[in-house]
Design an enzyme around this catalytic site. Structure first.
Site, PDB file in Angstrom:
ATOM      1  N   GLY A  90      50.206 -13.711  52.228  1.00 11.46           N
ATOM      2  CA  GLY A  90      50.778 -14.702  53.145  1.00 11.46           C
ATOM      3  C   GLY A  90      49.727 -15.729  53.508  1.00 11.46           C
ATOM      4  O   GLY A  90      48.572 -15.376  53.717  1.00 11.46           O
ATOM      5  N   GLU A 123      44.677  -7.420  53.151  1.00  5.16           N
ATOM      6  CA  GLU A 123      44.576  -6.048  52.648  1.00  5.16           C
ATOM      7  C   GLU A 123      45.032  -5.904  51.181  1.00  5.16           C
ATOM      8  O   GLU A 123      44.343  -5.296  50.364  1.00  5.16           O
ATOM      9  CB  GLU A 123      45.488  -5.233  53.572  1.00  5.16           C
ATOM     10  CG  GLU A 123      45.508  -3.798  53.425  1.00  5.16           C
ATOM     11  CD  GLU A 123      46.822  -3.237  54.011  1.00  5.16           C
ATOM     12  OE1 GLU A 123      47.634  -3.986  54.596  1.00  5.16           O
ATOM     13  OE2 GLU A 123      47.023  -2.032  53.827  1.00  5.16           O
ATOM     14  N   ILE A 127      46.771 -13.729  59.540  1.00  6.49           N
ATOM     15  CA  ILE A 127      47.088 -14.062  60.937  1.00  6.49           C
ATOM     16  C   ILE A 127      47.220 -12.783  61.757  1.00  6.49           C
ATOM     17  O   ILE A 127      47.122 -12.806  62.964  1.00  6.49           O
ATOM     18  CB  ILE A 127      48.386 -14.907  61.075  1.00  6.49           C
ATOM     19  CG1 ILE A 127      49.616 -14.133  60.582  1.00  6.49           C
ATOM     20  CG2 ILE A 127      48.253 -16.250  60.384  1.00  6.49           C
ATOM     21  CD1 ILE A 127      50.945 -14.722  61.070  1.00  6.49           C
ATOM     22  N   ASP A 128      47.450 -11.642  61.077  1.00  7.31           N
ATOM     23  CA  ASP A 128      47.713 -10.377  61.795  1.00  7.31           C
ATOM     24  C   ASP A 128      46.456  -9.778  62.427  1.00  7.31           C
ATOM     25  O   ASP A 128      46.562  -8.924  63.300  1.00  7.31           O
ATOM     26  CB  ASP A 128      48.307  -9.334  60.829  1.00  7.31           C
ATOM     27  CG  ASP A 128      49.575  -9.827  60.135  1.00  7.31           C
ATOM     28  OD1 ASP A 128      50.211 -10.750  60.660  1.00  7.31           O
ATOM     29  OD2 ASP A 128      49.905  -9.288  59.058  1.00  7.31           O
ATOM     30  N   ARG A 138      53.067  -7.686  61.523  1.00  7.68           N
ATOM     31  CA  ARG A 138      53.338  -6.488  60.723  1.00  7.68           C
ATOM     32  C   ARG A 138      53.162  -5.221  61.581  1.00  7.68           C
ATOM     33  O   ARG A 138      53.803  -5.146  62.612  1.00  7.68           O
ATOM     34  CB  ARG A 138      52.440  -6.471  59.499  1.00  7.68           C
ATOM     35  CG  ARG A 138      53.075  -5.692  58.375  1.00  7.68           C
ATOM     36  CD  ARG A 138      52.498  -6.014  57.043  1.00  7.68           C
ATOM     37  NE  ARG A 138      53.460  -6.728  56.234  1.00  7.68           N
ATOM     38  CZ  ARG A 138      53.162  -7.434  55.165  1.00  7.68           C
ATOM     39  NH1 ARG A 138      51.915  -7.573  54.803  1.00  7.68           N
ATOM     40  NH2 ARG A 138      54.096  -8.017  54.470  1.00  7.68           N
ATOM     41  N   GLU A 142      56.984  -7.852  65.728  1.00  4.65           N
ATOM     42  CA  GLU A 142      58.042  -7.539  64.752  1.00  4.65           C
ATOM     43  C   GLU A 142      58.036  -6.072  64.322  1.00  4.65           C
ATOM     44  O   GLU A 142      59.070  -5.533  63.926  1.00  4.65           O
ATOM     45  CB  GLU A 142      57.908  -8.432  63.518  1.00  4.65           C
ATOM     46  CG  GLU A 142      56.576  -8.257  62.779  1.00  4.65           C
ATOM     47  CD  GLU A 142      56.409  -9.152  61.567  1.00  4.65           C
ATOM     48  OE1 GLU A 142      57.315  -9.948  61.261  1.00  4.65           O
ATOM     49  OE2 GLU A 142      55.347  -9.038  60.906  1.00  4.65           O
ATOM     50  N   VAL A 175      56.448 -20.384  61.710  1.00  3.08           N
ATOM     51  CA  VAL A 175      55.754 -21.416  62.493  1.00  3.08           C
ATOM     52  C   VAL A 175      54.328 -20.944  62.810  1.00  3.08           C
ATOM     53  O   VAL A 175      53.396 -21.737  62.865  1.00  3.08           O
ATOM     54  CB  VAL A 175      56.533 -21.669  63.813  1.00  3.08           C
ATOM     55  CG1 VAL A 175      55.757 -22.546  64.764  1.00  3.08           C
ATOM     56  CG2 VAL A 175      57.888 -22.276  63.519  1.00  3.08           C
ATOM     57  N   GLN A 176      54.196 -19.619  62.993  1.00  2.00           N
ATOM     58  CA  GLN A 176      52.877 -19.046  63.347  1.00  2.00           C
ATOM     59  C   GLN A 176      51.851 -19.205  62.246  1.00  2.00           C
ATOM     60  O   GLN A 176      50.656 -19.063  62.472  1.00  2.00           O
ATOM     61  CB  GLN A 176      53.027 -17.544  63.649  1.00  2.00           C
ATOM     62  CG  GLN A 176      53.791 -17.270  64.914  1.00  2.00           C
ATOM     63  CD  GLN A 176      54.385 -15.865  64.919  1.00  2.00           C
ATOM     64  OE1 GLN A 176      53.825 -14.969  65.501  1.00  2.00           O
ATOM     65  NE2 GLN A 176      55.529 -15.675  64.299  1.00  2.00           N
TER      66      GLN A 176
HETATM   67  O1  F6P Z   1      50.707 -10.688  56.935  1.00  2.00           O
HETATM   68  C1  F6P Z   1      51.113 -11.917  57.430  1.00  2.00           C
HETATM   69  C2  F6P Z   1      52.587 -11.940  57.693  1.00  2.00           C
HETATM   70  O2  F6P Z   1      52.944 -13.205  58.195  1.00  2.00           O
HETATM   71  C3  F6P Z   1      53.097 -10.827  58.597  1.00  2.00           C
HETATM   72  O3  F6P Z   1      52.842 -11.095  59.945  1.00  2.00           O
HETATM   73  C4  F6P Z   1      54.550 -10.802  58.215  1.00  2.00           C
HETATM   74  O4  F6P Z   1      55.153  -9.565  58.492  1.00  2.00           O
HETATM   75  C5  F6P Z   1      54.499 -11.040  56.744  1.00  2.00           C
HETATM   76  O5  F6P Z   1      53.297 -11.742  56.486  1.00  2.00           O
HETATM   77  C6  F6P Z   1      55.631 -11.832  56.181  1.00  2.00           C
HETATM   78  O6  F6P Z   1      55.544 -11.796  54.802  1.00  2.00           O
HETATM   79  P1  F6P Z   1      56.218 -12.838  53.808  1.00  2.00           P
HETATM   80  O7  F6P Z   1      55.389 -14.084  53.818  1.00  2.00           O
HETATM   81  O8  F6P Z   1      56.157 -12.146  52.479  1.00  2.00           O
HETATM   82  O9  F6P Z   1      57.616 -13.064  54.283  1.00  2.00           O
END
Ligand code: F6P
Length: 341
Positions: free
Chosen positions: A10, A103, A126-127, A171, A221, A272-273
């Site tokens: 991401g 990761e 971002i996590d 996550r 989430e 947006v985050q």
């Molecule tokens: O790991 C970053 C993140 O934005 C998480 O916060 C979120 O659960 C996930 O990626 C979303 O993944 P994707 O971009 O595959 O929808």
């Protein structure tokens, strides 16, 4: 020396700052030739490259996203993927790789490193859930965006005397929820690390209304009710085995309406985050990571990931860096709980 750069997983605000720093120092100080791989591990898998000279990185410092593109491609899941990448790197004359990712992306980097490919990792998410580094870039920006959202939700919550639920990303770690919730003065913060009790949440909501205010609840989430299950948006898994989270905010609002009789609405902040310009703090951290990553390449210190320890940038083995997730410790959550209800 020919050095490849890729960004995987991401995206996170600050990726371009790392790329710029690697290129600027790599070219001017070490005389490296840099080559960009497009779309994460898909780049080396398909030999999809772009030139990465100083002109290519001009003006990208404040830009969100990544000029290289990103993907969640997992070469270990592609038949012959690992071998193909090794062959492609050799054919392209790439001597070393700077891999910028979380990761999953770094997990692949660790595998290549074990197989003798010269790799240096840069942590991104971002996590903020990578254990080996005090902080990852992108996190500060995400927290600022979520905090701004909470500030705005306060006024509309008061106007309508509603419960407003804000669902944020992260996550299985509650860092964004905890930090934005504290900074924005949320009345309740719910994180994956501590399953929540619905009766307790409903009581906090009632208490807040009794004092004449409307409650704001920030929920990660990945948060889970004590008496229930994690809500997922899509049970199908990505190439790294992750389901798509999101939906717990809506679930909570419906449950609260039933239990308290108060109107409740949910805002899902979503992507947006991850978008837009990085904060100055993330720009500085990402730039420092880039500088130190290219230094590691120059010194031939491969199989390492750059990491923040206090105010220093250190190097740790990539394999150790991804060994465990960094989650919110109970003591920190207890501090935030001072303001619940
Ligand atoms: O790991 C970053 C993140 O934005 C998480 O916060 C979120 O659960 C996930 O990626 C979303 O993944 P994707 O971009 O595959 O929808």
């Amino acid at each position: 020396m020919r050095v490849g750069v890729l960004t995987g997983g991401g995206d996170a605000p600050g990726l371009n700052c790392v790329i710029r720093a690697v290129v600027r120092k790599g070219v001017t100080e070490y005389g490296f030739e840099l080559v960009g791989f497009r779309d994460g591990w898909k780049g080396p898998l398909t030999s999809s490259t772009m030139p990465l000279d100083i002109a290519a990185v001009r003006g990208i410092l404040p830009r969100g996203g990544t000029i290289l593109g990103s993907s969640r491609t997992n070469p270990s899941k592609v038949e012959g993927g690992i071998e193909t990448i090794k062959t492609n790197l050799a054919d392209l004359g790439v001597d070393a790789l700077v891999v910028i990712g979380g990761e999953d992306t770094l997990g692949v980097a660790a595998r290549f490193s074990a197989e003798g490919i010269s790799v240096v990792g840069v942590p991104k998410t971002i996590d903020n859930d990578l254990a080996a580094t005090d902080s990852t870039f992108g996190f500060d920006t995400a927290v600022q965006i979520a905090t701004d959202a909470i500030d705005r939700l306060h006024t509309t919550a008061e106007s309508h005397k509603r419960v407003l639920v804000l669902e944020v990303m992260g996550r299985h770690a509650g860092w964004i929820a905890l930090s934005a919730g504290m900074a924005g003065g949320a009345n309740i913060i719910l994180i994956p690390e501590t399953p929540f009790d619905m009766a307790q949440v409903a009581e906090w909501v009632d208490r807040r209304f009794e004092r004449g205010y409307a409650p704001i609840i920030v929920i990660a989430e990945g948060a889970v009710p004590k008496q229930g299950e994690m809500v997922i948006k899509d049970a199908s898994k990505d190439a790294f085995g992750h389901v798509r989270l999101s939906g717990i905010g809506d679930w909570l609002a419906r449950e609260l309406e039933e239990r308290t009789g108060h109107e409740a609405r949910t805002t899902v902040l979503g992507y947006v985050q991850r978008g837009g310009t990085p904060t100055s703090r993330d720009r500085v951290l990402a730039t420092r990571f880039g500088i130190h990553a290219v230094d590691a390449v120059h010194e031939g210190d491969f199989g390492k990931m750059v990491a923040l320890r206090g105010t220093d940038i250190v190097r740790v083995p990539i394999a150790d860096a991804i060994a465990e997730l960094k989650t919110v410790p109970p003591e920190l959550y207890a501090e935030a709980a001072t303001f619940f209800g």
